[in-house]
Design an enzyme around this catalytic site. Structure first.
Site, PDB file in Angstrom:
ATOM      1  N   ASP A  98       9.843   3.636   6.567  1.00  0.00           N
ATOM      2  CA  ASP A  98       9.793   2.204   6.691  1.00  0.00           C
ATOM      3  C   ASP A  98      11.051   1.640   7.539  1.00  0.00           C
ATOM      4  O   ASP A  98      12.249   2.231   7.253  1.00  0.00           O
ATOM      5  CB  ASP A  98       9.584   1.447   5.176  1.00  0.00           C
ATOM      6  CG  ASP A  98       9.058  -0.069   5.403  1.00  0.00           C
ATOM      7  OD1 ASP A  98       7.613   0.080   5.218  1.00  0.00           O
ATOM      8  OD2 ASP A  98       9.418  -0.936   6.148  1.00  0.00           O
ATOM      9  N   ASN A 113       0.191   4.769   7.669  1.00  0.00           N
ATOM     10  CA  ASN A 113      -0.172   3.523   7.059  1.00  0.00           C
ATOM     11  C   ASN A 113       0.370   2.209   7.711  1.00  0.00           C
ATOM     12  O   ASN A 113      -0.102   1.390   7.477  1.00  0.00           O
ATOM     13  CB  ASN A 113       0.270   3.636   5.560  1.00  0.00           C
ATOM     14  CG  ASN A 113      -0.045   2.294   4.877  1.00  0.00           C
ATOM     15  OD1 ASN A 113      -0.808   1.708   4.838  1.00  0.00           O
ATOM     16  ND2 ASN A 113       1.415   1.707   4.596  1.00  0.00           N
ATOM     17  N   ILE A 145       0.682  -1.191   0.040  1.00  0.00           N
ATOM     18  CA  ILE A 145       0.119  -0.013   0.069  1.00  0.00           C
ATOM     19  C   ILE A 145       0.838   1.133  -0.073  1.00  0.00           C
ATOM     20  O   ILE A 145       0.428   2.291  -0.783  1.00  0.00           O
ATOM     21  CB  ILE A 145      -1.010  -0.094   1.167  1.00  0.00           C
ATOM     22  CG1 ILE A 145      -2.064  -1.032   0.949  1.00  0.00           C
ATOM     23  CG2 ILE A 145      -1.527   1.219   1.298  1.00  0.00           C
ATOM     24  CD1 ILE A 145      -3.118  -1.193   2.154  1.00  0.00           C
ATOM     25  N   TYR A 174      -5.934  -6.774  17.039  1.00  0.00           N
ATOM     26  CA  TYR A 174      -5.836  -5.920  15.974  1.00  0.00           C
ATOM     27  C   TYR A 174      -6.635  -4.952  16.081  1.00  0.00           C
ATOM     28  O   TYR A 174      -6.520  -3.760  15.688  1.00  0.00           O
ATOM     29  CB  TYR A 174      -5.851  -6.682  14.690  1.00  0.00           C
ATOM     30  CG  TYR A 174      -5.492  -5.988  13.430  1.00  0.00           C
ATOM     31  CD1 TYR A 174      -4.383  -5.278  13.154  1.00  0.00           C
ATOM     32  CD2 TYR A 174      -6.391  -6.227  12.451  1.00  0.00           C
ATOM     33  CE1 TYR A 174      -4.024  -4.689  12.219  1.00  0.00           C
ATOM     34  CE2 TYR A 174      -6.116  -5.409  11.113  1.00  0.00           C
ATOM     35  CZ  TYR A 174      -5.098  -4.662  11.026  1.00  0.00           C
ATOM     36  OH  TYR A 174      -4.902  -4.010   9.796  1.00  0.00           O
ATOM     37  N   LYS A 205      -6.904  -0.382  16.245  1.00  0.00           N
ATOM     38  CA  LYS A 205      -7.480   0.193  15.133  1.00  0.00           C
ATOM     39  C   LYS A 205      -8.649   1.228  15.191  1.00  0.00           C
ATOM     40  O   LYS A 205      -8.900   2.079  14.727  1.00  0.00           O
ATOM     41  CB  LYS A 205      -7.793  -0.981  13.997  1.00  0.00           C
ATOM     42  CG  LYS A 205      -6.461  -1.314  13.451  1.00  0.00           C
ATOM     43  CD  LYS A 205      -5.776  -0.331  12.558  1.00  0.00           C
ATOM     44  CE  LYS A 205      -4.627  -1.146  11.593  1.00  0.00           C
ATOM     45  NZ  LYS A 205      -4.011   0.005  10.551  1.00  0.00           N
TER      46      LYS A 205
END
Ligand code: ZN
Length: 683
Positions: free
Chosen positions: A467, A515, A448, A581, A585
C-alpha cells in the site's frame, strides 16, 4: 555466559504465582527455565528442559511427591507453570529397576502418572530427571559445550575442562536407556554439579532453582573460556564468488525446486523460505573444507527433525546466468535426494519395525556469497530451520577452531530422525487450505485489502500487503503476522522493489490479489484526457504491472499460481459520469482474461471479482485520492438496495477472492459480490 539470576525478580515471580495457587518450587523453576530459554546460545526452539521435585496435593487430599518437568517440545523462554506437568515421582522411579522399557510403555507410564490427565506430554527426557536425586535439574544444548564434545576426542577435552565438576555420559539417544546410563554415571561421581552428555548437551542440578541455574551458567562458561583460549584463525577459502545474481532472483528458483507435485495434477506441496546472510554464515560456506564439516551431521540429535542431517550445498549463482544455475541446482538437488533415499534404505534395513520414509528434500540450502536458505511448511517453520542451521554453523565453526567437528554416527542420527517421540514434536494437525502458499495483496491498507489479509491468513497463507500508505500497511500486516510494504503501484521501481522483497522474505509468490484502485469521474464528452490517463495509470496499468511482477516469480517457481483482480461492476455496467473509472476497469477485466488465455498452460489461473455496493468499505478504499474525494459520487447511490436486500461488506469481497483462489478448475471467471444487481449481471 552471564549469570542473569536476580533474586528479587525470582521472589516477585514466586509471589505472583502464589496468588494463582502455584507452589513456590514450581514458580522458581519457571523463573530459571525462562532465563535459560531466552538465551539462544543455550536453548533453541523447543530444545532443553528443566524439572523440580516437589509436593502436591492430589484429589483425595493426599500429599504426593511429583516431578514437574517441561512438556515435550515446549518453549522454555515463555513457559508457564502448566508447561511443567506434574508426574507422580514414585511411578517414574519404579521404572528404574526394569532391564528395558519400550517407548510406548515409557510414554504411557508417564501419562498414567500425571496428576492432570489433560496435561501435555512430559519431555522425552523425563526419566533422566526422575532417576537423578536432585531437587532442581536443568538441561540445555549449549553451543559451547557442543563445540567441545562434538570432536573425535570430545570426552578427553571435556574431562580436561571439567575435572570433577561434571561427569561424562557417553552418547546414547534419549529415552529409558539414557536415563539409566546417566544415573549410573552420576553414581560414580556423586559430588559433581552436572553431566556432560557427549554429542548431545549438558545437565546441571542443585538443591535450589538458583543453584541449578547458576551451575548451568558456570559450566557453560568454562566451555566458552576454553574455546576463546584455543580459538585459532579460521582458514578462509581462496576463490571469492563471481558477480552474484540477486537473492530475489535465486529464491523463487530454489523454492520451486523443493515443491513436490501432490494430490491432483497441478497441485503442489510447496515450502516457504527464509534467507539469512550474516558474516558467520558466509564465512562458513566460503570455508575450503565446507564439504567435510557441513555434511558431517547434526550438532545435537534433536536438530535433525528440523534441518535433516545435511544441508544442500549449491554453486554460486552468477548474475545473468540463472538458467545455468537452475540446471546445476536441479542436479545438486537430485543428488541430495538420491543420497537421502540411500541413507534411509541403508538404515531402515536394520530397523525394527521398519519405518516410513520422510520426504527426501533439504530444509537448509547453502549458497556461496549469498548465505543460507531455510525451508519449512510455514514462514515460522522456515525460520526455525534457519535458526537451528545458524546455531549449527556457530557450533561447527567453534568446534573446527579447536579441532575437528564430529557428529554422532549415521545410525544414531537415523534413530533420532525416525523416533516417533521426536516426530511427535512437529505435530500432525491437518493443514489449512492455503498453507505453504504466499499471497500478495495491493491496496493492502484499505478495507478490502485488510479483509483479504485476514481471510487468507486464516486459510493458512503467508501474507504480503502492499500500500502506498507505509504506516497503515505496516499496521495491517502486523495484525496478521505478515509483511507490510510501502509501495505506490503506479511507480514501476517501487513495484519491482516490493516484489523483490516478497521473494527475499518468503521465497516467491503463489497468489496475487491486485486490489489497489481509486475512482475518477467526469462526463465522457467533456472530461479532460489527463483525468482518463490518470485513472488508466492506477486502474489498468498498475494491475498489469503487478501482474507481470507476480508472474515473473510464478514462472521462476514453475508451480503455477493464481492472479485475482478487483474489477468493478463499472467494467460491465457503466454508471453515468463514471467513464473515467469504468473504462480502465473494463480493460482490467479483459486483462484478467488475457492472463488466463496466455498463461493457462503455465498452470496460472486468472479471475476477477466484480464488487459493488459495498458498505462504506469499498468507497473508502477506492476513493483515496484527493481528486476522487472531490468528485466522488454520493455514498447513498452505492448503498441503494440490492436484489437480496443484504448488506455487502469488505469481508464478503475477501471471501470471493478466497473462493476463487481455491477453485482449482476455474479461470477467466468473473464473480459478482453485490447482493444482486441485475443490470450488472454478465450476459
Ligand atoms: Zn537434550
Amino acid at each position: 555466559m552471564d549469570n542473569l539470576w536476580v533474586e528479587r525478580d525470582a521472589r516477585a515471580m514466586a509471589r505472583r504465582y502464589q496468588g494463582a495457587g502455584v507452589n513456590q518450587d514450581v514458580a522458581l523453576c519457571v523463573y530459571g527455565t525462562r532465563l535459560l530459554g531466552s538465551e539462544p546460545r543455550l536453548v533453541q526452539h523447543g530444545g532443553g528442559n528443566t524439572s523440580v521435585k516437589t509436593m502436591m496435593r492430589d484429589v483425595t487430599g493426599a500429599d504426593v511427591e511429583v516431578l514437574c518437568v517441561k512438556g515435550s517440545g515446549a518453549d522454555m523462554a515463555v513457559i508457564e507453570p502448566h508447561g511443567l506437568p506434574a508426574v507422580r515421582l514414585a511411578g517414574l522411579q519404579a521404572l528404574a529397576g526394569l532391564p528395558a522399557l519400550s517407548d510406548e510403555d515409557m510414554v504411557n507410564t508417564q501419562r498414567c502418572n500425571l496428576l492432570d490427565a489433560a496435561a501435555p506430554n512430559p519431555s522425552v527426557e523425563t526419566l533422566l530427571h526422575a532417576f537423578l536425586p536432585h531437587k532442581f535439574i536443568t538441561h540445555t544444548h549449549a553451543n559451547a559445550v557442543l563445540a567441545l564434545t562434538d570432536q573425535p576426542d570430545g570426552a578427553e577435552i571435556c574431562a580436561a575442562v571439567y575435572g570433577k565438576r561434571a561427569a561424562l555420559v557417553p552418547y546414547l539417544m534419549p529415552g529409558f536407556g539414557l536415563a539409566k546410563l546417566a544415573r549410573e554415571v552420576f553414581e560414580t561421581a556423586p559430588d559433581c554439579e552436572g553431566l556432560i552428555l557427549l554429542k548431545h548437551g549438558i545437565f546441571a542440578f542443585g538443591a535450589t532453582a538458583r543453584e541449578a541455574y547458576e551451575r548451568m551458567i558456570a559450566l557453560v562458561d568454562l566451555a566458552e573460556h576454553h574455546l576463546s583460549r584455543g580459538r585459532k584463525r579460521r582458514p578462509r577459502a581462496a576463490a571469492a564468488p563471481r558477480r552474484l545474481a540477486a537473492v530475489a532472483e535465486v529464491a523463487p528458483i530454489l523454492r520451486g525446486l523443493v515443491a513436490e507435485p501432490a494430490g491432483e495434477e497441478g497441485q503442489w506441496r510447496r515450502m516457504v523460505m527464509v534467507h539469512r546472510n550474516g558474516p558467520a554464515i558466509l564465512d562458513f560456506i566460503a570455508g575450503a573444507e565446507v564439504r567435510r564439516y557441513a555434511f558431517s551431521g547434526v550438532v545435537t540429535p534433536d536438530h535433525v527433525i528440523r534441518t535433516k542431517s545435511k544441508p544442500l550445498l549449491l554453486p554460486a549463482p552468477e548474475a545473468g546466468a540463472l538458467d545455468d544455475f537452475r540446471t546445476q541446482a536441479e542436479a545438486a538437488l537430485a543428488a541430495y535426494t538420491a543420497d537421502y533415499r540411500a541413507y534411509f534404505a541403508r538404515q531402515n534395513a536394520a530397523s525394527l519395525p521398519p519405518k516410513t520414509a520422510l520426504d527426501p528434500l533439504p530444509r537448509v540450502m547453502l549458497v556461496p556469497g549469498q548465505g543460507l536458505y531455510g525451508f519449512g511448511k510455514s514462514a515460522r517453520d522456515a525460520a526455525i530451520a534457519a535458526d537451528i542451521a545458524e546455531t549449527a554453523i556457530a557450533v561447527i565453526a567453534d568446534a573446527e577452531s579447536i579441532g575437528r567437528f564430529e557428529s554422532i554416527a549415521e545410525a544414531d542420527i537415523f534413530a533420532v530422525e525416525y523416533w516417533s517421540l521426536e516426530q511427535a514434536k512437529l505435530g500432525k494437525a491437518a493443514e489449512k487450505p492455503l498453507a505453504r502458499q504466499v499471497v500478495a495483496i495491493t491496496g493492502g491498507a484499505g478495507a478490502i485489502g485488510v479483509a483479504c489479509a485476514r481471510a487468507f491468513a486464516a486459510a493458512g497463507a503467508e501474507v504480503a500487503l502492499l500500500d502506498r500508505d507505509g504506516a497503515a500497511v505496516g499496521k495491517a500486516a502486523a495484525s496478521v503476522g505478515g509483511l507490510g510494504l510501502a509501495c505506490d503501484v503506479t511507480k514501476p521501481k517501487e513495484v519491482d522493489a516490493a516484489f523483490a522483497r516478497i521473494a527475499e522474505t518468503y521465497g516467491g509468490l503463489d497468489i496475487l490479489i491486485s486490489n489497489a484502485g481509486a475512482a475518477w469521474s467526469g462526463r465522457i464528452g467533456t472530461v479532460a484526457e489527463s483525468v482518463l490517463r490518470e485513472s488508466f495509470e492506477l486502474n489498468f496499468f498498475a494491475h498489469q504491472r503487478v501482474a507481470q511482477a507476480a508472474l515473473r516469480l510464478m514462472l521462476a517457481q514453475r508451480t503455477g499460481g493464481v492472479l485475482l483482480f478487483n474489477t468493478s461492476k463499472q467494467a460491465v455496467n457503466p454508471g453515468p459520469d463514471f467513464g473515467p473509472y469504468g473504462l480502465p476497469k473494463a480493460a482490467t477485466l479483459f486483462l484478467s482474461r488475457q492472463y488466463a488465455l496466455d498463461h493457462g498452460a503455465d498452470g496460472i489461473r486468472s479471475n476477477a471479482v466484480n464488487a459493488d455496493r459495498i458498505r462504506s468499505g469499498l468507497l473508502t478504499d477506492e476513493m483515496v485520492t484527493a481528486r476522487a474525494r472531490a468528485r466522488k459520487v454520493s455514498e447513498k447511490a452505492y448503498m441503494a438496495g440490492n436484489l437480496l436486500g443484504r448488506e455487502v461488506t469488505a469481508a464478503d469481497v475477501a471471501q470471493a477472492f478466497l473462493d476463487l483462489a481455491l477453485a482449482r478448475k476455474t479461470t477467466a471467471a468473473v464473480l459478482t459480490v453485490d447482493g444482486g444487481n441485475i443490470a450488472a449481471a454478465l450476459r
